[in-house]
Structure formats: structure tokens, C-alpha cells
Design a protein around this motif. Sequence first.
Motif, PDB file in Angstrom:
ATOM      1  N   ARG A   1       9.706  -7.503  14.976  1.00 24.69           N
ATOM      2  CA  ARG A   1      10.695  -8.276  14.363  1.00 24.69           C
ATOM      3  C   ARG A   1      11.041  -9.660  15.289  1.00 24.69           C
ATOM      4  N   ASP A   2      11.337  -9.439  16.415  1.00 22.86           N
ATOM      5  CA  ASP A   2      11.741 -10.555  17.307  1.00 22.86           C
ATOM      6  C   ASP A   2      10.677 -11.411  17.683  1.00 22.86           C
ATOM      7  N   ILE A   3       9.627 -10.867  18.019  1.00 19.94           N
ATOM      8  CA  ILE A   3       8.406 -11.688  18.532  1.00 19.94           C
ATOM      9  C   ILE A   3       7.678 -12.262  17.396  1.00 19.94           C
ATOM     10  N   LYS A   4       7.167 -11.285  16.497  1.00 14.97           N
ATOM     11  CA  LYS A   4       6.106 -11.603  15.544  1.00 14.97           C
ATOM     12  C   LYS A   4       6.682 -12.093  14.219  1.00 14.97           C
ATOM     13  N   GLY A   5       8.138 -11.835  13.824  1.00 14.51           N
ATOM     14  CA  GLY A   5       8.901 -12.286  12.630  1.00 14.51           C
ATOM     15  C   GLY A   5       8.375 -11.231  11.643  1.00 14.51           C
ATOM     16  N   VAL A   6       7.882 -10.154  11.828  1.00 13.40           N
ATOM     17  CA  VAL A   6       7.402  -9.248  10.767  1.00 13.40           C
ATOM     18  C   VAL A   6       8.270  -7.999  10.813  1.00 13.40           C
ATOM     19  N   ASP A   7       8.818  -7.521   9.570  1.00 13.40           N
ATOM     20  CA  ASP A   7       9.791  -6.378   9.475  1.00 13.40           C
ATOM     21  C   ASP A   7       8.910  -4.980   9.273  1.00 13.40           C
ATOM     22  N   VAL A   8       9.158  -4.110  10.067  1.00 15.51           N
ATOM     23  CA  VAL A   8       8.247  -2.870  10.013  1.00 15.51           C
ATOM     24  C   VAL A   8       9.161  -1.647   9.747  1.00 15.51           C
ATOM     25  N   LEU A   9       8.624  -1.205   8.789  1.00 15.27           N
ATOM     26  CA  LEU A   9       9.310   0.205   8.157  1.00 15.27           C
ATOM     27  C   LEU A   9       8.497   1.421   8.573  1.00 15.27           C
ATOM     28  N   SER A  10       8.831   1.949   9.816  1.00 18.02           N
ATOM     29  CA  SER A  10       7.975   3.138  10.176  1.00 18.02           C
ATOM     30  C   SER A  10       8.491   4.300   9.556  1.00 18.02           C
ATOM     31  N   SER A  11       7.888   5.451   9.583  1.00 19.11           N
ATOM     32  CA  SER A  11       8.162   6.663   9.080  1.00 19.11           C
ATOM     33  C   SER A  11       8.530   6.601   7.603  1.00 19.11           C
ATOM     34  N   THR A  12       7.454   5.698   7.020  1.00 20.24           N
ATOM     35  CA  THR A  12       7.778   5.256   5.452  1.00 20.24           C
ATOM     36  C   THR A  12       6.336   5.371   4.892  1.00 20.24           C
ATOM     37  N   GLU A  13       6.341   6.267   4.075  1.00 22.37           N
ATOM     38  CA  GLU A  13       5.061   6.240   3.038  1.00 22.37           C
ATOM     39  C   GLU A  13       4.952   5.589   1.834  1.00 22.37           C
ATOM     40  N   ALA A  14       3.695   4.883   1.801  1.00 22.43           N
ATOM     41  CA  ALA A  14       3.829   4.265   0.401  1.00 22.43           C
ATOM     42  C   ALA A  14       3.065   5.377  -0.135  1.00 22.43           C
ATOM     43  N   THR A  15       3.775   5.436  -1.648  1.00 27.41           N
ATOM     44  CA  THR A  15       3.328   6.516  -2.601  1.00 27.41           C
ATOM     45  C   THR A  15       2.556   6.263  -3.764  1.00 27.41           C
ATOM     46  N   GLN A  16       2.865   5.034  -4.054  1.00 26.73           N
ATOM     47  CA  GLN A  16       1.994   4.242  -5.266  1.00 26.73           C
ATOM     48  C   GLN A  16       1.992   2.858  -5.333  1.00 26.73           C
ATOM     49  N   ILE A  17       0.947   2.379  -5.916  1.00 23.79           N
ATOM     50  CA  ILE A  17       1.035   0.955  -6.022  1.00 23.79           C
ATOM     51  C   ILE A  17       0.793   0.760  -7.549  1.00 23.79           C
ATOM     52  N   ASP A  18       1.834  -0.122  -7.901  1.00 27.38           N
ATOM     53  CA  ASP A  18       2.047  -0.630  -9.359  1.00 27.38           C
ATOM     54  C   ASP A  18       1.361  -1.773  -9.226  1.00 27.38           C
ATOM     55  N   ARG A  19      -0.001  -2.016  -9.813  1.00 27.67           N
ATOM     56  CA  ARG A  19      -0.536  -3.411  -9.771  1.00 27.67           C
ATOM     57  C   ARG A  19       0.111  -4.277 -10.834  1.00 27.67           C
ATOM     58  N   VAL A  20       0.477  -3.821 -12.097  1.00 25.96           N
ATOM     59  CA  VAL A  20       0.918  -4.563 -13.172  1.00 25.96           C
ATOM     60  C   VAL A  20       2.404  -5.292 -12.844  1.00 25.96           C
ATOM     61  N   ASN A  21       3.216  -4.530 -11.902  1.00 24.31           N
ATOM     62  CA  ASN A  21       4.396  -4.934 -11.626  1.00 24.31           C
ATOM     63  C   ASN A  21       4.562  -5.496 -10.211  1.00 24.31           C
ATOM     64  N   LYS A  22       3.310  -5.330  -9.582  1.00 24.33           N
ATOM     65  CA  LYS A  22       3.098  -5.897  -8.374  1.00 24.33           C
ATOM     66  C   LYS A  22       4.312  -5.253  -7.313  1.00 24.33           C
ATOM     67  N   GLN A  23       4.431  -3.966  -7.166  1.00 26.70           N
ATOM     68  CA  GLN A  23       5.279  -3.167  -6.571  1.00 26.70           C
ATOM     69  C   GLN A  23       4.551  -1.980  -5.777  1.00 26.70           C
ATOM     70  N   VAL A  24       5.074  -1.650  -4.544  1.00 26.19           N
ATOM     71  CA  VAL A  24       4.710  -0.469  -3.827  1.00 26.19           C
ATOM     72  C   VAL A  24       5.904   0.431  -3.941  1.00 26.19           C
ATOM     73  N   HIS A  25       5.645   1.465  -4.231  1.00 28.57           N
ATOM     74  CA  HIS A  25       6.767   2.676  -4.285  1.00 28.57           C
ATOM     75  C   HIS A  25       6.585   3.426  -2.850  1.00 28.57           C
ATOM     76  N   ILE A  26       7.714   3.317  -2.103  1.00 31.85           N
ATOM     77  CA  ILE A  26       7.670   4.123  -0.751  1.00 31.85           C
ATOM     78  C   ILE A  26       8.847   5.041  -0.681  1.00 31.85           C
ATOM     79  N   LYS A  27       8.476   5.877   0.313  1.00 33.94           N
ATOM     80  CA  LYS A  27       9.380   7.038   0.624  1.00 33.94           C
ATOM     81  C   LYS A  27       9.858   6.863   2.209  1.00 33.94           C
TER      82      LYS A  27
END
Length: 568
Positions: free
Chosen positions: A75-101
Amino acid sequence: MSEHVVVIGAVALGPKAACRFKRIRQDAKVTLIDRDDIFSYGGCGIPYYVSGDVSESNQLRTTAFHMVRDEPFFRDIKGVDVLSSTEATQIDRVNKQVHIKNLRTGEESVLSYDQLVIGTGATPRKLNLPGEDLENVYYVGNMHDAEKIKQGITEGRYSKAVVVGAGFIGLEMAEAFSDMWGIETTVVEIFDQILPRMCSPVLAKMGQKHMEEQGVTFKLGQTVSAIIGDGKAEKVVIADGEIEADLVIISAGVIPNDKLARECGLACSERGGILVDETMRTSDPLIFSGGDCAIIKNAVDGSPLFLPMGSMANRQGRVIGGNLAGRNEKFPPAAGSWCVKIFEKAMAGTGMSLGAAKQAGFDAISVTLIMADRAHFYPEKDMMSLELVVDKSNRRVLGIQGLSAGGDAMVGRINAVAAIMKFQPTIEDVSNLEVAYSPPFASAMDVLNSVANMADNALAGMNHGHGPDTFAQLWTDRDSGQYCFLDVRENADAEPFLKKYPEHWHNVPQGEIMRRHEEIPRDKKLVLVCNTGGRSYEAQIMLDALGFEEVLNTQGGMAMIKAYGVDI
């Protein structure tokens, strides 16, 4: 509204792609997702953490300037947000969305993306054995496994280990247990050699012998049928019987994590892995992939290549990061370069082994050379064994593998060939390859040039013979009377063998052949031997010219015969 790039997977490829893109596009938003709470670490360093060469597990997560690559760092050095302990469960290509848990809270949500990167890596292959879920059975698939293994070792809970699989990780773990901790270690491998498909049986046997000298036991050509124990592993069952073990490592390869990609309709290989083009794009132009979950192109024959290595993932990540920002960067086909440290020696290679080349349909041969890795007169040097694989029809170099105590020197030679593999080099290209020369670092005619010259001579019919494996077979059959084992070294070198085997071992120094050739029998196959194969090659040329019909040069000479383990 600024562009949002979502990256799934944060071990190697993901962080590199995310940070490269963010450096180019400071205005964009980047979110990095990983299902683990430990991420962005050097997984290839796990065996060295287990061995103690790397003292703390966090060292595998730190930068060169000793900062831990955690959420605040990104976050502070690279400017990248990290969501750890988070699983991507589905990719919706039509709506360009990633479902996460969120795996900590169970909360589910959706992330919208403009572009997406899939860097989900690979999962250790399970063998589905009875007892595979017992305590003290590990796959070395993540830092959690590594920390548990290291804790058990330091607490003195393990005295006998079985490693299933003689690939890179298997051999490195075997060294870690045996060398640093003195754990009685057995390696079980379903193939009949270590590093199957990576190098020839000859080099594999030489590497195996070195590890055996350090105390590691091998059970080759064996399958594991069960792991047995009361709550925890106690024995491993193989065809030959049972091996006692209070620690079992299963290192039977990895399987690309392509489930998300398949479920959202991206093109994947029938054998597993996400298909990408040279820009690392998937079949969806807004989605990139790379690292251990992706399939790239083999530089040798253009076939699909699965190459799960941290080095590949990092380089691919940089290409992806650039292309996310609108560039047109390409990742070239790969030759599959590798190296592995085994105690005091190292093995390395690039391209195809002889067996792999033949399986791919090439009309291939190989030559093996053992030679000093620097000037022979320089006091500090190591013997290096190189095997060069070439196509007979067009003289193309298909691969090279090696074994040496001077690991850095050997890997340098392999890297030199690896760099030109995508250009389909010929024997001449390696024969005349320019290498930096000074006696402390190389010979005037470098070992790399020499092995190519040897291949040239072999294709010309000038150097004909065999390696230590065939010598071992001939030596076993020495009482048949078909062979004359001719030592062409000076008498002082040959004398111990003349005394030990007076009926089979003969000596005519190479420099005396022209005046003593009548002493050499013409009704037997001549098996020539010297220290490294150089003088025996010169002797073979002389004897061919003198009309001897069956003259066989032992490539690598006594040095390779000894390294191979022939009982002579």
C-alpha cells in the motif's frame, strides 16, 4: 474514473505484474488478491529455509533492502491494495467482475475490473494414497508447510524422512534433511533415474552417486502404495517393502490452478493450464495470465510448455505489467532452463535431454565431455561434465545439461546456451560461442566450445564410442573374450589396472601407438580409455587410420567412469 486492474494471485507473477503496471500508470487503481495470509514470497527458497541456510521464514518475504512484503508495504511503497485471506470464487467476463470471499469473515462481495490478471499458480500433485492425510506428511506447497516442517526438525521430532519424487524440490529437500540435520533420508522415484526427462541417465546416475556418498538412499523405479501409521506417518509402503519414516515429503510435481479460467470460458490446455499468446493474453483480450498456471511455447519444438518456476513468473509478470499499460511487449518461447544444487555439486540444463528430443521426434544424438572448467594449469579448478544434444539432420543444438562441483561456473555455461536457444543455434554457433577468457575463469578453448567440437567430430564419424554406461556393460562382459580394454595413458597411470586385471587390461600410451600398433589385437573390439577421453580420442583417430575396424572411445574416460560408479 481511473482504470481498475485486479490481479488474482500474489506469490510471484501477481506482485510483479501489479507493481510494474502501477509504476507506469500512477493514476490507476490496482487490487491484488490472495487466498493466503502469507503472500509475495520466494517459494523456491523453501528448501533452503528448511535446511537452515535461510534462518527465518520472513527472509523469503523481504526485499533486498530488508522490508517485508506485506499489506502496508504494497500500500505505502507500491501503491497497490492487497486483499489477503481472500479467495476469488468466480470471474464474470460479461460484467467484468470478480466475485470474492473473505476467508476470515465469510463475507462475499464483488470487484469490478477494467483489466484482469490471473496468477493463481499451481497446486502440489496429490497421489491419493492411503495415509496421505496423516500427520507429518507434507507437500511443501506453501510457507505454512515449510514452517511446520522446520519446527518439527528443530524440536528433534524427526529422525527418518522419506521424500517421494526425485525432481528439483525432492532432491533439494533430501539434501536439506541429510546435510544440515543428519536425518536418515530415502528418496523414492517412480522412474529409474533422478530428474526424469530433465537429463540423461548418465548424468542422473552421476548426480545420484554423489548424493549417495553424502548419505541419501534412493529407491528408483518404485511406486508408493500407502503411508501407514497410528495418527502420524510411521512407514511408507513400496513394492520392495516398507521404509520407516516419521516425516514424509510428497514432491510429485504440481498441477496448474486453472479452475477459475475454465469456469469462465477461457481457453485452457487439455492437460491443464491457461493458454496465452506471446503477449501473455488469454483468449479474452482483457485478461492476462502467467506463471505456474499458464502454458507457453517451447523454444525447441514449438510445443506447449508448462514451466513452473519463479524466474519465469517474475519475467512474465513484468511483460504483463507493461501490456496492461498499453505497451506491446512479448514473452519469447522458453527453452526450459533449470539448475539444482545437490550437496557439493550442481546440475543444470536447458532445452531437451536426449530422451526428450527423441520422444519429440528429433533424429538426435548426444556427446558427453568432462573437462576442467578453467585453464588446466590454473591451481583452482573443477571438473565439469557437459552433455550436448544435437539433431543429426541439420546440426541444430537441441539442449545441453551438465554436472559440476563448480556450480556457478557450470550454470554460466548453461545460461550462455540458454540465451541463444530461441534462435535455433547450430553446433557451429556453440563451437564459436564467445566467452570471456582468463585462466582463472575459463580455458582458451572453453569447455563449452569443446563439447560442441566433440559433437562436430561425432557427426563426422571421427569420434565414435560410448559413455560410462556402455563401458560398464562391456566391462561386465569382459570374460567373453570379445574386447580389449586399451589404456592409452602413460604406464604409471595404467600400472595399477594392469596388475589387477592382467588378462583384460592392456597399455600402449597414445604417443607410442604408431610404433607399437602391432602389439594391439585386431580380432577384438578395442575399448580405449584415458583420464578424460581426450587422449583416447587421439588414439582412436590413429587406430582408425591404421585399419583397425572396431575402435570405441570411452567418452569422459576414467573421470566419468569413476563418477558414474563403475566398480573398477
